[in-house]
Design a protein around this motif. Structure first.
Motif, short mmCIF file in Angstrom:
data_model
loop_
_atom_site.label_atom_id
_atom_site.label_comp_id
_atom_site.label_asym_id
_atom_site.label_seq_id
_atom_site.Cartn_x
_atom_site.Cartn_y
_atom_site.Cartn_z
N ARG A 1 -28.99 -73.49 -35.86
CA ARG A 1 -27.83 -72.73 -35.40
C ARG A 1 -26.58 -73.12 -36.19
O ARG A 1 -25.82 -72.25 -36.64
CB ARG A 1 -27.61 -72.98 -33.91
N LEU A 2 -26.39 -74.42 -36.39
CA LEU A 2 -25.21 -74.88 -37.12
C LEU A 2 -25.25 -74.44 -38.59
O LEU A 2 -24.22 -74.05 -39.15
CB LEU A 2 -25.08 -76.40 -37.01
N ILE A 3 -26.41 -74.51 -39.20
CA ILE A 3 -26.55 -74.05 -40.59
C ILE A 3 -26.23 -72.56 -40.69
O ILE A 3 -25.54 -72.12 -41.62
CB ILE A 3 -27.94 -74.40 -41.15
N GLN A 4 -26.69 -71.80 -39.72
CA GLN A 4 -26.39 -70.37 -39.71
C GLN A 4 -24.88 -70.15 -39.56
O GLN A 4 -24.30 -69.30 -40.25
CB GLN A 4 -27.13 -69.68 -38.57
N LEU B 1 -18.98 -69.47 -44.53
CA LEU B 1 -18.81 -69.43 -45.98
C LEU B 1 -18.81 -68.02 -46.53
O LEU B 1 -18.23 -67.76 -47.59
CB LEU B 1 -19.90 -70.27 -46.67
N SER B 2 -19.46 -67.09 -45.84
CA SER B 2 -19.53 -65.72 -46.34
C SER B 2 -18.27 -64.93 -46.02
O SER B 2 -18.02 -63.89 -46.62
CB SER B 2 -20.76 -65.00 -45.79
N ASP C 1 -14.98 -78.05 -38.55
CA ASP C 1 -15.43 -78.25 -37.16
C ASP C 1 -16.95 -78.16 -37.05
O ASP C 1 -17.59 -78.98 -36.40
CB ASP C 1 -14.80 -77.21 -36.23
N ILE C 2 -17.52 -77.16 -37.70
CA ILE C 2 -18.97 -76.98 -37.64
C ILE C 2 -19.67 -78.16 -38.31
O ILE C 2 -20.65 -78.69 -37.79
CB ILE C 2 -19.39 -75.65 -38.32
N LEU C 3 -19.15 -78.57 -39.45
CA LEU C 3 -19.77 -79.71 -40.15
C LEU C 3 -19.63 -80.99 -39.36
O LEU C 3 -20.52 -81.85 -39.40
CB LEU C 3 -19.18 -79.85 -41.55
N HIS C 4 -18.56 -81.12 -38.61
CA HIS C 4 -18.41 -82.29 -37.74
C HIS C 4 -19.49 -82.29 -36.66
O HIS C 4 -20.09 -83.32 -36.37
CB HIS C 4 -17.02 -82.30 -37.11
N GLN C 5 -19.76 -81.12 -36.09
CA GLN C 5 -20.85 -81.00 -35.11
C GLN C 5 -22.18 -81.34 -35.77
O GLN C 5 -23.01 -82.03 -35.19
CB GLN C 5 -20.92 -79.58 -34.55
N PHE C 6 -22.36 -80.83 -36.97
CA PHE C 6 -23.60 -81.06 -37.70
C PHE C 6 -23.77 -82.55 -38.01
O PHE C 6 -24.87 -83.09 -37.91
CB PHE C 6 -23.62 -80.23 -38.98
#
Length: 120
Positions: free
Chosen positions: A56-59, A65-66, A77-82
């Motif tokens: 889910r996070l990669i998606q 990014l798109s 924020d997403i990368l911090h979760q990841f």
């Protein structure tokens, strides 16, 4: 394959995951200690949850990014979760982190050049 051969193969695979840095032995042992007769598949369930969360996070990363312009705050924020999800997979996370930093620098340079080109 007989039982002894299977046990040997399991031990070999486990050791190679540790040796290659894919798994942290202390953290895996802590997870295994939580596994009992009431929860015989606990470790496998935790790993499955990790992979579903990571997918889910990669998606979300790909989607962020798109978008143009890239929302680097959301991406961070997403990368911090990841990162939190990957804390048990340190080698993999370090590779992802390197790729992220490289991509971030390149995109920032790219967008800076785009702005300069428009201003010229």
């Amino acid at each position: 394959m007989n039982s002894n051969q299977l046990q040997h193969q399991v031990l070999y695979m486990r050791r190679s995951l540790f040796d290659q840095g894919y798994l942290d032995s202390e953290q895996l042992i802590q997870l295994e200690d939580l596994q009992d007769d009431a929860n015989p598949n606990f470790v496998e369930e935790v790993v499955s949850l990790f992979y579903s969360d990571s997918a889910r996070l990669i998606q979300n990363i790909e989607q962020t990014l798109s978008n143009r312009p890239v929302d680097f705050s959301r991406l961070d924020d997403i990368l911090h979760q990841f990162k939190g999800s990957c804390s048990r997979c340190s080698r993999s996370f370090q590779l992802i982190k390197q790729e992220y930093e490289t991509l971030r620098r390149r995109l920032e340079s790219y967008f800076q050049m785009v702005k300069q080109a428009k201003a010229a």
